[in-house]
Design a protein around this motif. Structure first.
Motif, mmCIF file in Angstrom:
data_model
loop_
_atom_site.group_PDB
_atom_site.id
_atom_site.type_symbol
_atom_site.label_atom_id
_atom_site.label_comp_id
_atom_site.label_asym_id
_atom_site.label_seq_id
_atom_site.Cartn_x
_atom_site.Cartn_y
_atom_site.Cartn_z
ATOM 1 N N LYS A 217 -14.460 3.854 18.549
ATOM 2 C CA LYS A 217 -13.349 3.310 17.778
ATOM 3 C C LYS A 217 -12.754 4.398 16.901
ATOM 4 O O LYS A 217 -13.458 5.060 16.143
ATOM 5 C CB LYS A 217 -13.814 2.142 16.910
ATOM 6 N N VAL A 218 -11.439 4.576 17.023
ATOM 7 C CA VAL A 218 -10.722 5.608 16.252
ATOM 8 C C VAL A 218 -9.855 4.920 15.206
ATOM 9 O O VAL A 218 -9.047 4.044 15.536
ATOM 10 C CB VAL A 218 -9.852 6.484 17.176
ATOM 11 N N THR A 219 -10.026 5.330 13.945
ATOM 12 C CA THR A 219 -9.225 4.805 12.840
ATOM 13 C C THR A 219 -8.457 5.958 12.211
ATOM 14 O O THR A 219 -9.057 6.960 11.818
ATOM 15 C CB THR A 219 -10.113 4.131 11.784
ATOM 16 N N VAL A 220 -7.142 5.816 12.154
ATOM 17 C CA VAL A 220 -6.285 6.855 11.560
ATOM 18 C C VAL A 220 -5.818 6.364 10.192
ATOM 19 O O VAL A 220 -5.219 5.296 10.080
ATOM 20 C CB VAL A 220 -5.083 7.174 12.465
ATOM 21 N N GLN A 221 -6.084 7.156 9.154
ATOM 22 C CA GLN A 221 -5.711 6.790 7.797
ATOM 23 C C GLN A 221 -4.392 7.442 7.406
ATOM 24 O O GLN A 221 -4.118 8.587 7.784
ATOM 25 C CB GLN A 221 -6.805 7.201 6.814
ATOM 26 N N PHE A 222 -3.577 6.698 6.626
ATOM 27 C CA PHE A 222 -2.304 7.224 6.133
ATOM 28 C C PHE A 222 -1.936 6.465 4.866
ATOM 29 O O PHE A 222 -2.379 5.320 4.653
ATOM 30 C CB PHE A 222 -1.200 7.096 7.191
ATOM 31 N N PRO A 223 -1.121 7.076 3.982
ATOM 32 C CA PRO A 223 -0.750 6.423 2.723
ATOM 33 C C PRO A 223 0.109 5.186 2.977
ATOM 34 O O PRO A 223 0.774 5.078 4.013
ATOM 35 C CB PRO A 223 0.024 7.508 1.968
ATOM 36 N N PRO A 224 0.130 4.245 2.032
ATOM 37 C CA PRO A 224 0.881 3.005 2.245
ATOM 38 C C PRO A 224 2.385 3.226 2.233
ATOM 39 O O PRO A 224 2.897 4.139 1.574
ATOM 40 C CB PRO A 224 0.435 2.121 1.077
ATOM 41 N N GLU A 225 3.073 2.352 2.947
ATOM 42 C CA GLU A 225 4.531 2.340 2.986
ATOM 43 C C GLU A 225 4.996 0.900 2.789
ATOM 44 O O GLU A 225 4.599 0.008 3.537
ATOM 45 C CB GLU A 225 5.047 2.884 4.318
ATOM 46 N N VAL A 226 5.829 0.697 1.761
ATOM 47 C CA VAL A 226 6.305 -0.644 1.413
ATOM 48 C C VAL A 226 7.740 -0.807 1.915
ATOM 49 O O VAL A 226 8.586 0.067 1.699
ATOM 50 C CB VAL A 226 6.236 -0.879 -0.104
ATOM 51 N N ARG A 227 7.992 -1.934 2.559
ATOM 52 C CA ARG A 227 9.336 -2.226 3.077
ATOM 53 C C ARG A 227 9.720 -3.648 2.704
ATOM 54 O O ARG A 227 8.916 -4.581 2.844
ATOM 55 C CB ARG A 227 9.374 -2.049 4.600
ATOM 56 N N LEU A 228 10.944 -3.814 2.226
ATOM 57 C CA LEU A 228 11.457 -5.134 1.859
ATOM 58 C C LEU A 228 12.413 -5.629 2.930
ATOM 59 O O LEU A 228 13.391 -4.944 3.254
ATOM 60 C CB LEU A 228 12.191 -5.075 0.515
ATOM 61 N N PRO A 229 12.164 -6.808 3.504
ATOM 62 C CA PRO A 229 13.118 -7.355 4.470
ATOM 63 C C PRO A 229 14.492 -7.573 3.850
ATOM 64 O O PRO A 229 15.517 -7.424 4.511
ATOM 65 C CB PRO A 229 12.474 -8.689 4.888
ATOM 66 N N THR A 230 14.539 -7.926 2.562
ATOM 67 C CA THR A 230 15.797 -8.041 1.826
ATOM 68 C C THR A 230 15.548 -7.644 0.385
ATOM 69 O O THR A 230 14.490 -7.950 -0.178
ATOM 70 C CB THR A 230 16.354 -9.480 1.876
ATOM 71 N N LYS A 231 16.518 -6.967 -0.236
ATOM 72 C CA LYS A 231 16.341 -6.474 -1.600
ATOM 73 C C LYS A 231 16.963 -7.393 -2.649
ATOM 74 O O LYS A 231 16.733 -7.188 -3.842
ATOM 75 C CB LYS A 231 16.931 -5.069 -1.729
ATOM 76 N N ARG A 232 17.748 -8.379 -2.250
ATOM 77 C CA ARG A 232 18.333 -9.339 -3.186
ATOM 78 C C ARG A 232 18.223 -10.735 -2.587
ATOM 79 O O ARG A 232 18.493 -10.943 -1.404
ATOM 80 C CB ARG A 232 19.804 -9.014 -3.471
ATOM 81 N N ILE A 233 17.815 -11.666 -3.420
ATOM 82 C CA ILE A 233 17.700 -13.035 -2.967
ATOM 83 C C ILE A 233 18.121 -13.956 -4.112
ATOM 84 O O ILE A 233 17.820 -13.685 -5.283
ATOM 85 C CB ILE A 233 16.251 -13.353 -2.508
ATOM 86 N N GLY A 234 18.863 -15.005 -3.805
ATOM 87 C CA GLY A 234 19.353 -15.928 -4.819
ATOM 88 C C GLY A 234 18.754 -17.310 -4.671
ATOM 89 O O GLY A 234 18.413 -17.736 -3.560
#
Length: 416
Positions: A217-234
């Motif tokens: 089993k191979v596990t590749v580590q990398f720093p987190p990346e945050v993504r927002l599906p939408t940046k404004r919501i009412g």
């Protein structure tokens, strides 16, 4: 007398024929069934080395190995190895049995008869060993950083030497595996990425069942990346809403929602849920109940692990204000194609004497004008006398200056 000699010669010829055709020799000369025999067996089974002797008579049979070590004498074992024995299914057979044969038992064995000179039958023993993976010298589950070079090793033994084939099992585990790389004990993955995180398998086989395999089993580590599906919501006051952010990272350690510098936790107002996705990805949701005016503003999704951190900010606004602004907005009226005027003094035609006189007059129009009326559209044109035999030529020259356009109209009359 001559007849007796002829009979004796005939008998001798018959014996020679029989000996030459059927290989019959005097009983005093032992004969092997075959001079050389090759025997191939699988390790762990019983190897039977055949030796059949005709016309043995009073002679004796012994077995020796490739180092001339005496193994048996007649039907008795001499060497201190209980795996070895002489089996005689028939009186002419002196077969050597080696039970639980090992790869080290391979080599040349000789069945000998103590004639003068000694007669020898050679048996070549080949021992096939199924493929085996040496666990201590092979790779186990491994962790690598994104961008590194990864080396997987599958150290094998066997006779003949096994062929090692590499496969990749996708994380979705649909039962299908993909063959990758070249055959060999070492698999090298250059510039490894997060998409290389999978289970890898080496399969070793040398045509001696069974094949053996090992999964890594191979596990590749990398720093987190945050993504927002939408940046404004009412949303309206008194209702509830859900904010979501998608976080990719390995390992997944800390993922939180922050409001005004404070971490949000489960309460009557907030509910936080985590949904597992594939490829080291999760969805972090924040449910806000019974929204009031103080809930509008910025919310930050933050993730961190041993390799780094990342964050993104989302805006929650009052949707009712947006609806009022949209309702009260005045309708927009497109600009007119042209601006009408009370009159258009295009030209005045006059006649004097025997010739025509050319008059020059300027008309100023706004730039938005797209159409200039013709003669029949000019209700304010001055009246004048016109000779029915006159031919009028009209030339129009247009020049645009900033927001106005000047049209010069030249009239020329010529008497025929």
């Amino acid at each position: 007398m001559e007849i007796g000699i002829d009979i004796l010669l005939c008998c001798i010829l018959r014996l020679c024929f029989l000996f030459g055709t059927f290989g019959v020799v005097p009983e005093s000369e032992p004969v092997f069934d075959a001079p050389v025999v090759n025997v191939t067996v699988k390790a762990g089974t019983t190897a039977i080395l055949p030796c059949s002797v005709r016309f043995l008579g009073a002679h004796q049979v012994v077995w020796t190995d490739q180092w001339s070590t005496l193994l048996t004498f007649e039907d008795r074992r001499i060497i201190d190895d209980e795996r070895i024995s002489v089996e005689r299914p028939y009186t002419k057979d002196w077969n050597l049995h080696i039970r639980a044969v090992r790869s080290t038992d391979k080599g040349v064995y000789n069945c000998q008869v103590n004639t003068s000179p000694v007669k020898i039958k050679t048996v070549n023993l080949f021992v096939q060993v199924p493929a085996k993976i040496i666990a201590d010298l092979s790779s186990s589950d491994v962790t690598a950083l994104e961008g590194e070079t990864l080396t997987l090793v599958c150290n094998v033994t066997g006779v003949p030497m096994p062929t090692v084939t590499w496969y990749r099992h996708p994380l979705e585990d649909d039962g299908l595996k993909q063959r990758i790389g070249m055959d060999g004990e070492v698999l090298v993955i250059y510039n490894v990425s997060r998409y290389c995180s999978d289970t890898y398998e080496c399969v070793a086989f040398n045509d001696v069942p069974p094949a053996v395999n090992r999964q890594i089993k191979v596990t590749v580590q990398f720093p987190p990346e945050v993504r927002l599906p939408t940046k404004r919501i009412g949303q309206d006051v008194g209702r509830e809403t859900i904010l979501e952010c998608v976080i990719a990272g390995s390992p997944q350690e800390i993922s939180v929602w922050i409001r005004n510098g404070k971490e949000l936790t489960d309460s009557e107002k907030y509910r936080i849920e985590i949904y597992e996705d594939k490829d080291h990805t999760i969805t972090l949701s924040l449910r806000i109940r019974n929204i009031n005016a103080f809930d509008f503003g910025q919310y930050t999704c933050m993730a961190s692990n041993i390799l780094g951190k990342d964050k993104e900010t989302m805006q929650l606004y009052d949707y009712s204000l947006y609806k009022k602004t949209t309702t009260q907005s005045p309708p927009t009226t497109p600009p007119p194609l042209y601006t009408p005027f009370s009159h258009y003094p295009l030209a005045t035609q006059r006649t004097s004497g025997y010739g025509g006189r050319t008059e020059l007059q300027f008309v100023t129009i706004k730039q938005t004008t797209k159409h200039i009326p013709g003669n029949n559209e000019d209700a304010h044109r001055p009246l004048g006398t016109r000779n029915s035999n006159a031919v009028t030529s009209v030339h129009v020259v247009t020049e645009l200056f900033a927001t106005t356009a000047t049209i010069a109209i030249f009239l020329s009359n010529q008497w025929l």
